[in-house]
Design an enzyme around this catalytic site. Structure first.
Site, mmCIF file in Angstrom:
data_model
loop_
_atom_site.group_PDB
_atom_site.id
_atom_site.type_symbol
_atom_site.label_atom_id
_atom_site.label_comp_id
_atom_site.label_asym_id
_atom_site.label_seq_id
_atom_site.Cartn_x
_atom_site.Cartn_y
_atom_site.Cartn_z
ATOM 1 N N ARG A 184 68.506 -113.716 -82.586
ATOM 2 C CA ARG A 184 70.180 -113.034 -82.352
ATOM 3 C C ARG A 184 70.620 -113.544 -81.395
ATOM 4 O O ARG A 184 70.477 -112.289 -80.064
ATOM 5 C CB ARG A 184 70.982 -111.949 -82.992
ATOM 6 C CG ARG A 184 71.869 -111.358 -83.165
ATOM 7 C CD ARG A 184 72.048 -110.365 -83.731
ATOM 8 N NE ARG A 184 71.616 -109.102 -83.621
ATOM 9 C CZ ARG A 184 72.124 -108.040 -82.398
ATOM 10 N NH1 ARG A 184 72.487 -108.713 -81.756
ATOM 11 N NH2 ARG A 184 70.671 -107.133 -82.183
ATOM 12 N N HIS A 203 74.705 -107.686 -82.597
ATOM 13 C CA HIS A 203 75.065 -107.746 -83.788
ATOM 14 C C HIS A 203 76.217 -107.965 -84.979
ATOM 15 O O HIS A 203 76.016 -108.700 -85.307
ATOM 16 C CB HIS A 203 74.270 -105.940 -84.532
ATOM 17 C CG HIS A 203 74.255 -105.652 -85.468
ATOM 18 N ND1 HIS A 203 73.381 -106.183 -86.066
ATOM 19 C CD2 HIS A 203 75.309 -104.438 -86.509
ATOM 20 C CE1 HIS A 203 73.749 -105.592 -86.829
ATOM 21 N NE2 HIS A 203 74.713 -104.657 -87.143
ATOM 22 N N TYR A 207 71.370 -102.615 -74.111
ATOM 23 C CA TYR A 207 69.371 -103.019 -75.041
ATOM 24 C C TYR A 207 68.211 -103.671 -74.863
ATOM 25 O O TYR A 207 67.447 -103.880 -75.161
ATOM 26 C CB TYR A 207 69.537 -102.751 -76.555
ATOM 27 C CG TYR A 207 70.319 -103.182 -77.149
ATOM 28 C CD1 TYR A 207 70.046 -104.130 -77.501
ATOM 29 C CD2 TYR A 207 71.357 -102.972 -77.727
ATOM 30 C CE1 TYR A 207 70.070 -104.972 -78.649
ATOM 31 C CE2 TYR A 207 72.756 -103.527 -78.941
ATOM 32 C CZ TYR A 207 72.115 -104.660 -79.168
ATOM 33 O OH TYR A 207 72.521 -105.683 -79.779
#
Length: 375
Positions: free
Chosen positions: A266, A270, A279
């Site tokens: 990805r 998100h 992160y």
């Protein structure tokens, strides 16, 4: 063990192997097991696959921009996962049925979903975007993993009716930790349901890396449910097409379900409410950008003798046209009447809903909107 023996025993490839036909540089590699499944894919077909991926990436970037401009409430980007979605979508038959999560915009596009149908939910203008029976694709499921149960139920019904149709369930790596997915795998295996479980392992379940969820490749979980599990390079559109065709054909022959783990990444957040810089590292992202599915196929086309300038011009025109259609479709979405929120909640009259409807009408009347129209 011969390839036919391995297929018969459900061990076509070990799940810790990665099926790949186009490498990171776009070089084609032979595969005795999977070359036959894409033998019909000539240069023109590869160009179409490339066009599909470029168009859906443009649609995705347009929708992301529309959210940033306040036109959409939320958007879950798919950038980086084009090959996994386009390759698998191209393997489907018209009478197959898709059950997806909320990120499979490319699948929806390939199933004929219009731009206004694609955006209406994310704009907050409708509870669902399209007629699932007309598109042969269920409304995207927000509840993580629930669509896998729906896919199995549909597949069991298709088998009992004696059809050769199959279903496919799309979900992410995070969904494999949900009970619904594991229950779906149990039912599918027990009843030999003609369903393909297509896991897009994009590396992150929001901010949780896949390594915290599983110490082994996710495809290995299929062993415990008595079905073949296979890993494919999810950034290789040709390999994804081959593997999905193989799995769907198994389902049509009555040989039961298959678990596909498409290893991809990805590239964006998100959703547009997420900040992935919190992160994951820039180095990690840079490494995956070198494996970009579109760049990979473009390199292969150039090396295969395609008129790359003509290809680029055609793709740009198609992407521009799709982007214009997307924005035009957005402006065509009508704001719903406030009272319409109570429609289609239940098939039959329901006193609880009627009470809520009455109270909401009184609330609207406080603003001089007694007829329930748009205030």
């Amino acid at each position: 063990m011969t390839p036919s023996d391995r297929e018969a025993t459900g061990l076509l490839t070990r799940p810790d192997d990665l099926v790949r036909l186009l490498d990171q540089s776009g070089v084609r590699h032979a595969s005795p097991e999977f070359d036959p499944w894409v033998a019909d894919v000539d240069l023109d077909a590869l160009i179409r696959l490339h066009r599909d991926m470029v168009v859906v990436r443009r649609l995705d970037s347009e929708a992301t921009a529309l959210q940033r401009q306040g036109e959409l409430g939320l958007w879950p980007p798919l950038a980086g996962q084009e090959a996994a979605q386009i390759g698998s979508a191209r393997a489907l038959h018209d009478d197959d049925f898709v059950f997806s999560s909320y990120r499979e915009h490319a699948i929806a596009w390939m199933r004929g979903v219009r731009p206004d149908e694609l955006l209406s939910v994310w704009r907050g203008s409708a509870a669902s975007g399209w007629d699932p029976y007309a598109r042969r694709m269920a409304i995207p499921q927000i509840i993580i993993g629930a669509q896998t149960l729906h896919a199995v139920g549909w597949a069991m019904g298709a088998r009992w009716e004696g059809t050769t149709s199959a279903s496919i369930a799309y979900f992410g790596d995070g969904a494999t930790s949900e009970g619904d997915v594991n229950e779906a795998l149990v039912f599918a295996s027990s009843f030999d349901a003609p369903v393909v479980f297509f896991c897009q392992n994009n590396g992150w379940a929001i901010s949780e890396p896949v390594g915290l969820q599983s110490k082994q490749p996710l495809a290995r979980r299929a062993d415990g449910f008595g079905m073949p599990g296979i890993r494919v390079d999810g950034n290789d559109v040709l390999a994804v097409l081959a593997v999905t065709r193989w799995a769907l054909e198994r389902a049509r022959r009555g040989e039961g379900p298959t678990f596909i783990e498409a290893v991809t990444y990805r590239m964006g957040p998100h959703t547009t409410a997420d900040d992935p810089k919190r992160y994951r590292s820039d180095d990690d992202l840079a490494a995956w950008r070198e494996r970009d599915p579109i760049t990979r196929l473009h390199a292969h086309l150039a090396a295969s003798g395609a008129d790359i300038d003509a290809v680029d011009a055609d793709v740009k025109e198609a992407a521009d046209r799709a982007a214009a259609e997307l924005r035009a479709g957005l402006t065509a979405i009508a704001d719903p009447e406030p009272m319409s929120v109570f429609e289609h909640v239940y098939a039959e009259p329901n006193s609880h809903v009627e009470r809520q409807k009455e109270r909401f009408a009184r609330y609207l009347a406080m603003f001089g909107d007694e007829d329930g129209g748009t205030a």
